[in-house]
Design a protein around this motif. Structure first.
Motif, mmCIF file in Angstrom:
data_model
loop_
_atom_site.group_PDB
_atom_site.id
_atom_site.type_symbol
_atom_site.label_atom_id
_atom_site.label_comp_id
_atom_site.label_asym_id
_atom_site.label_seq_id
_atom_site.Cartn_x
_atom_site.Cartn_y
_atom_site.Cartn_z
ATOM 1 N N ASN A 1 0.827 -1.194 0.000
ATOM 2 C CA ASN A 1 0.000 0.000 0.000
ATOM 3 C C ASN A 1 0.869 1.255 0.000
ATOM 4 N N LEU A 2 0.349 2.324 -0.592
ATOM 5 C CA LEU A 2 1.076 3.583 -0.560
ATOM 6 C C LEU A 2 1.189 4.083 0.877
ATOM 7 N N ILE A 3 2.250 4.836 1.143
ATOM 8 C CA ILE A 3 2.447 5.381 2.479
ATOM 9 C C ILE A 3 1.364 6.425 2.751
ATOM 10 N N GLN A 4 0.597 6.173 3.795
ATOM 11 C CA GLN A 4 -0.517 7.072 4.128
ATOM 12 C C GLN A 4 -0.035 8.076 5.167
ATOM 13 N N ALA A 5 0.563 9.129 4.669
ATOM 14 C CA ALA A 5 1.078 10.199 5.512
ATOM 15 C C ALA A 5 1.025 11.479 4.695
ATOM 16 N N THR A 6 1.095 12.604 5.373
ATOM 17 C CA THR A 6 1.152 13.887 4.682
ATOM 18 C C THR A 6 2.268 14.729 5.277
ATOM 19 N N ASP A 7 2.781 15.660 4.475
ATOM 20 C CA ASP A 7 3.837 16.534 4.958
ATOM 21 C C ASP A 7 3.230 17.738 5.668
ATOM 22 N N VAL A 8 4.060 18.712 5.990
ATOM 23 C CA VAL A 8 3.586 19.870 6.769
ATOM 24 C C VAL A 8 2.582 20.702 5.993
ATOM 25 N N LEU A 9 2.559 20.552 4.670
ATOM 26 C CA LEU A 9 1.597 21.285 3.850
ATOM 27 C C LEU A 9 0.329 20.477 3.589
ATOM 28 N N GLY A 10 0.293 19.258 4.128
ATOM 29 C CA GLY A 10 -0.893 18.426 3.964
ATOM 30 C C GLY A 10 -0.907 17.590 2.713
ATOM 31 N N PHE A 11 0.246 17.463 2.033
ATOM 32 C CA PHE A 11 0.305 16.680 0.801
ATOM 33 C C PHE A 11 0.886 15.292 1.089
ATOM 34 N N PRO A 12 0.474 14.285 0.310
ATOM 35 C CA PRO A 12 0.945 12.916 0.540
ATOM 36 C C PRO A 12 2.344 12.718 -0.024
ATOM 37 N N PRO A 13 2.949 11.556 0.228
ATOM 38 C CA PRO A 13 4.277 11.287 -0.330
ATOM 39 C C PRO A 13 4.261 11.341 -1.854
ATOM 40 N N ALA A 14 5.327 11.870 -2.397
ATOM 41 C CA ALA A 14 5.475 11.937 -3.846
ATOM 42 C C ALA A 14 6.818 11.335 -4.229
ATOM 43 N N PRO A 15 6.971 10.842 -5.444
ATOM 44 C CA PRO A 15 8.268 10.316 -5.864
ATOM 45 C C PRO A 15 9.353 11.390 -5.741
ATOM 46 N N ILE A 16 10.540 10.975 -5.345
ATOM 47 C CA ILE A 16 11.682 11.886 -5.225
ATOM 48 C C ILE A 16 12.605 11.621 -6.401
ATOM 49 N N SER A 17 12.896 12.659 -7.180
ATOM 50 C CA SER A 17 13.711 12.491 -8.379
ATOM 51 C C SER A 17 15.137 12.112 -8.025
ATOM 52 N N LEU A 18 15.686 11.158 -8.760
ATOM 53 C CA LEU A 18 17.080 10.763 -8.624
ATOM 54 C C LEU A 18 17.973 11.533 -9.589
ATOM 55 N N ARG A 19 17.377 12.493 -10.291
ATOM 56 C CA ARG A 19 18.092 13.244 -11.313
ATOM 57 C C ARG A 19 18.101 14.736 -10.995
ATOM 58 N N SER A 20 18.946 15.445 -11.689
ATOM 59 C CA SER A 20 19.104 16.888 -11.458
ATOM 60 C C SER A 20 17.883 17.639 -11.981
ATOM 61 N N PRO A 21 17.425 18.652 -11.254
ATOM 62 C CA PRO A 21 16.310 19.454 -11.767
ATOM 63 C C PRO A 21 16.720 20.322 -12.955
ATOM 64 N N ILE A 22 18.024 20.493 -13.147
ATOM 65 C CA ILE A 22 18.513 21.313 -14.252
ATOM 66 C C ILE A 22 18.634 20.479 -15.523
ATOM 67 N N GLN A 23 19.220 19.283 -15.400
ATOM 68 C CA GLN A 23 19.415 18.395 -16.541
ATOM 69 C C GLN A 23 18.960 16.988 -16.147
ATOM 70 N N PRO A 24 17.816 16.530 -16.666
ATOM 71 C CA PRO A 24 17.245 15.244 -16.236
ATOM 72 C C PRO A 24 18.158 14.040 -16.449
ATOM 73 N N SER A 25 19.157 14.140 -17.324
ATOM 74 C CA SER A 25 20.036 12.988 -17.530
ATOM 75 C C SER A 25 21.173 12.939 -16.520
ATOM 76 N N THR A 26 21.293 13.973 -15.687
ATOM 77 C CA THR A 26 22.379 14.051 -14.712
ATOM 78 C C THR A 26 21.920 13.533 -13.362
ATOM 79 N N LEU A 27 22.715 12.697 -12.735
ATOM 80 C CA LEU A 27 22.371 12.166 -11.420
ATOM 81 C C LEU A 27 22.367 13.279 -10.376
ATOM 82 N N ALA A 28 21.432 13.180 -9.439
ATOM 83 C CA ALA A 28 21.362 14.137 -8.349
ATOM 84 C C ALA A 28 22.533 13.927 -7.395
#
Length: 950
Positions: A858-885
């Motif tokens: 089951n998905l993790i049933q939790a929310t952050d301080v803004l009340g949003f549920p868990p979301a995928p965390i990118s393993l790549r750079s926000p500047i260049q998607p082919s670059t590892l974070a």
């Protein structure tokens, strides 16, 4: 015996999908104080709300007519009509397949026809840039809804009630229901088309900075390409007015350029136990979820109380008396091989030797009861099993002279106890012949300017549930009838009234936002336009409105004579100059313009070897090239290899005959042209086949012999050998399954592939200024003759094998092990600098994101301080998607095995507690890693679950 039954159940497929049934909007049943229908569940759909199984609404008509209003014909033309008609073809093929695999949905073997068929959408990048919405897909989704299915991505979870609600003090206890059902078991399910879902409670004031007027249980899902893929969800791109949807519309159709269709027959995956490798028929435009829901509704043994509406009249009454007794004193035998639930006349059992005899009604002539003369309108009925949609002979040009049609069918109803029966009927199914007269089309398509509603531009007006009858409670013997929401029947809005779909004609349009400037610049960016998308290439779609000459009424009256060609011009598109006569035409770069009379009536273009030749070298469909009633334009790449040579002629054919032949000149080969692949704008999984469409793949005896893979800067990286068997024709190349991944000669082999160079996208890039994911292709025909560079939008976003090449049929990534560095193999201390986590598996090198499920999946049933549920965390750079974070490394232990290692502090995950074992409402506290790649989502097996702690 029970143990054996449970053992057998273990071999059925896992719950992998779910459908939502829909009924009219209704008031809450016994709501708590302070709770109103308006307080729960956002963005009310005029089609209705989700209902439980056995509370569904469905049709009990076996045939419908559809037609096009003159306004639709004038705006969308014959291409628009064909697009919509294709949607009806999909539905007809679902109920009664064209290939004869089954007859009626009761015979549909869901596991062989649709198991694993979770994604049927495709993507055209050029249509996306033009903000094109596919009218065929839109119509198909609306038809699925009109048959009784709602959007499962939106209604998987619903708020049933809020106990002790106090909006001012932000208090209350929410009662949540599941309205999504598994197609195999009909039990509540939280998986939709193979994707696990959960929910969180939100409101129209998430930060509580304004008065809350509505709450909703909002769905979220494991990140996946199958997410939001149901056809039944398409309607949610439509803004119905009122409260805006709080997130993006819960359908993949929200992205312009997306369209739905069956699999290409040359791109079938390696077979498995639940696939018949035949998902290429029109009905396979539907996903597993859609097909499972429709089968549930319309199968013959889904029996509920139903009413035949007033438009249905009696042709032949039911005979409910027993058949004559045979000489043996027994009822006649049941015919051999009688189908399940086949209706038959009532028989009285237990007559011989039991002392029981049927009671006689002397006044009725010695029968058990008087002959039935009235229609049995109310009763228990199964699904109609087969539905047909037929185009109506309708004068759509002036909107008159619809020829009424009469449809008759055998209606089956159920009853098992009548006062005159000493013994219940066995079996209790009876028939009557009924009919319905359609005086107007049942469904009609209209086009008009819908204007603007508030600050919203409505693109389509949809029918509501007007005419839906129910709930049908005629057989309710106890309980509060007012609290019953269904079942019910779907009907037409009113007598002699059609179901209307009205498409806006305020398209295409541009938009300029004014902020008080004295002068403001305009723009030419199309915000929305209707289209028909039928492929992935730059020219594989058309937009509406159609040009005047392609309107149906414009081509209704054929020319009284054959066409006469007046002049020919040839444009060299590479130089922009017109060629002088006699022409020497490069079939790859030159465009031919034909000026003639009544070219709008042309049906074929013939390329001839001489002025006296009888059989054309090539026959070209004229309607694809008609510009007006005096011009035809033949684009680049249309002439095939058989036309190459000197002394070529051309003629036009229409229903009256052929035109005179006119000299065209010499046609020469140019460079090959690529028009599309099935992965344009998407990732290329090299464990599947690659279909390349275009022109110029054959020149005499010379065939395309290489595919060149380039990076985003058009620099060549590698070459892949193309065998003669791969070149099917001058216009199509098919590279077979696994060929690119198998180690063939020419740069695509195992060594180069595993080293992240050449053909394959680079997985471990750290160069932020360089895109190491995107790949383009060209083809070579002989030495030095290559196709032109393809547009960036039609590149492959990624190239790689989607699964382990050492395993037959593996086309998706897998996780085999999850380990940490702290010495406690099952615990990850994310706040410890040295405690890294390593996820190992097959085909994980192009990993995009990480998230976690609990031990039960089951998905993790939790929310952050803004009340949003868990979301995928990118393993790549926000500047260049082919670059590892930062903090992420990927290594290659061996073969297709890859290890993703995350240093939590450097990665920034040490401050994110949302996936911790102590957070949320999950019963299970262990966590399973989820890695999304361009080729699918991998979930760690339960044996590799861990505990996450600060």
């Amino acid at each position: 015996m029970r143990i054996l039954l449970l053992a057998a159940v273990m071999f059925i497929p896992a719950l992998a999908s779910g459908f939502t049934l829909i009924g009219p909007n209704a008031t809450l049943v016994n709501p708590s104080a302070g709770v109103t229908e308006a307080l729960i569940n956002m963005a009310t759909d005029p089609m209705g709300r989700p209902v439980r199984v056995k509370e569904f609404y469905r049709w009990n008509y076996p045939k419908f007519t559809f037609a096009y209003d003159s306004t639709f014909v004038r705006f969308f033309g014959h291409n628009g009509m064909n697009a919509v008609s294709n949607s009806f073809r999909v539905m007809n093929d679902f109920f009664v397949p064209e290939d004869g695999r089954y007859k009626g949905v009761s015979q549909l073997q869901l596991i062989s026809e649709y198991e694993g068929h979770f994604r049927t959408w495709y993507f055209n990048p050029s249509a996306n840039v033009g903000n094109v919405t596919d009218i065929q897909s839109m119509t198909l989704g609306l038809l699925v809804n009109q048959l009784g299915l709602g959007n499962p991505h939106r209604y998987c979870f619903v708020i049933e009630d809020i106990m002790g609600v106090n909006v001012a003090n932000s208090t209350g206890t929410f009662q949540i229901g599941i309205r999504n059902y598994d197609p195999y078991t009909y039990l509540p399910a939280t998986i939709i088309n193979g994707v696990q879902h959960s929910y969180y409670i939100t409101s129209d004031s998430p930060g509580n900075n304004a008065a809350i007027t509505i709450f909703d249980a909002l769905e979220y899902a494991v990140s996946s390409d199958e997410e939001n893929s149901a056809i039944a969800g398409i309607r949610d791109v439509v803004n119905f007015g009122g409260l805006a949807w709080p997130t993006v519309a819960p359908t993949v159709f929200r992205t312009p350029g997306v369209y739905f269709g069956p699999e290409d027959s040359k791109n079938l995956p390696v077979s498995n136990a639940f696939q018949n490798n035949n998902r290429t028929q029109p009905r396979h435009s539907l996903t597993f979820d859609d097909a499972g829901g429709l089968r549930y509704l319309y199968r013959t043994n889904n029996i509920v109380w139903e009413t035949l509406d007033a438009s249905i009249t009696l042709v032949s009454a039911s005979n409910m008396n027993p058949p004559p007794v045979t000489t043996s004193g027994l009822p006649p035998p049941i015919p051999p091989n009688q189908p399940f639930l086949t209706p038959q006349r009532r028989t009285i059992v237990g007559m011989v030797g039991s002392g029981l005899t049927p009671s006689l009604n002397v006044a009725a002539g010695g029968t058990t009861r008087p002959n039935n003369v009235a229609i049995v309108r109310d009763g228990l009925r199964g699904g109609i099993d087969k539905i047909e949609f037929a185009y109506a002979p309708y004068d759509s040009l002036i909107g008159q002279d619809y020829r009424q049609q009469v449809f008759a069918w055998t209606d089956v109803f159920v009853t098992n106890a009548l006062p005159s029966d000493p013994v219940p009927a066995n079996p209790p199914y009876f028939t009557q012949i009924v009919q319905r007269t359609a005086t107007v089309p049942d469904i009609i398509f209209i086009a008009e300017d819908l204007g603007v509603a508030g600050n919203v531009l409505p693109v389509i007006t949809l029918p509501t549930t007007a005419g839906w009858a129910g709930p049908n409670v005629g057989n309710t013997q106890q309980g509060n009838v007012a609290n019953i929401r269904g079942p019910g029947t779907i009907g037409l809005p009113a007598a002699n009234t059609s179901i209307q779909y009205i498409f806006t004609t305020r398209a295409p349009f541009y938009q300029v936002i004014w902020a008080g400037e004295p002068g403001i610049e305009g723009n030419s960016i199309v915000q929305f336009q209707w289209g028909w998308i039928y492929g992935t290439g730059p020219t594989d779609y058309i937009t509406f409105p159609e040009s005047d000459i392609t309107q149906a009424e414009a081509i209704t009256g054929p020319s009284g004579t054959a066409i006469t060609i007046n002049a020919i011009a040839v444009l060299d598109t590479s130089s922009g100059l017109y060629l002088a006569s006699p022409f020497t035409i490069n079939r790859s770069t030159d465009r031919v313009y034909i000026y003639a009379n009544r070219t709008d009536t042309a049906t074929e273009i013939h390329i001839m070897a001489s002025a006296v030749a009888v059989t054309p070298l090539q026959v070209i469909k004229a309607t694809d090239h008609i510009v007006s009633d005096q011009l035809i334009a033949i684009g680049t790449g249309v002439f095939d290899n058989l036309t190459v040579g000197a002394g070529r002629f051309i003629r036009l054919a229409n229903p009256k005959g052929n035109s005179a032949v006119v000299a065209l000149g010499t046609i020469n080969d140019g460079a090959p042209i690529i028009t599309s692949t099935q992965y344009d704008g998407l990732a290329l999984n090299t464990r599947k086949s690659l279909i390349i469409n275009g022109s110029g793949f054959i020149s005499g005896v010379t065939l395309v012999d290489q595919i060149l893979f380039d990076d985003v800067l058009d620099a060549n990286l590698s070459a892949l050998t193309v065998l003669a068997a791969h070149v099917l024709s001058d216009s199509q190349i098919v590279i077979p399954v696994d060929y690119i991944s198998s180690g063939v000669t020419g740069g695509g082999g195992y060594g180069a592939f595993n080293a992240n160079t050449g053909t394959r996208s680079m997985a471990t890039s750290v160069a932020v200024a360089q895109d190491d994911f995107t790949r383009k292709i060209r083809v070579r025909r002989g030495v030095g003759v290559t196709s032109a560079v393809r547009p960036r939008d039609h590149s492959f976003t990624h190239v790689g094998p989607g699964g382990d090449r050492a395993t037959v049929g593996a086309i998706a990534p897998t996780i085999t092990a999850v380990t940490t560095a702290n010495g406690v193999a099952t615990t990850w201390s994310r706040g410890t600098i040295a405690d890294t986590i390593t996820i190992t598996g097959m085909a994980l090198d192009l990993a995009l994101s990480i998230e976690f499920l609990d031990g039960d999946g089951n998905l993790i049933q939790a929310t952050d301080v803004l009340g949003f549920p868990p979301a995928p965390i990118s393993l790549r750079s926000p500047i260049q998607p082919s670059t590892l974070a930062t903090g992420v490394t990927i290594t290659n232990p061996a073969g297709d095995s890859y290890a993703i290692t995350i240093a939590p502090v450097a990665f920034g995950m040490n401050g994110n507690s949302i996936f911790d074992s102590a957070s949320g409402n999950n019963v299970s506290t262990i966590r399973r890693a989820v890695i999304r790649t361009p080729f699918g989502t991998a979930i760690a097996p339960i044996g590799q679950a861990i505990t996450i702690q600060p």
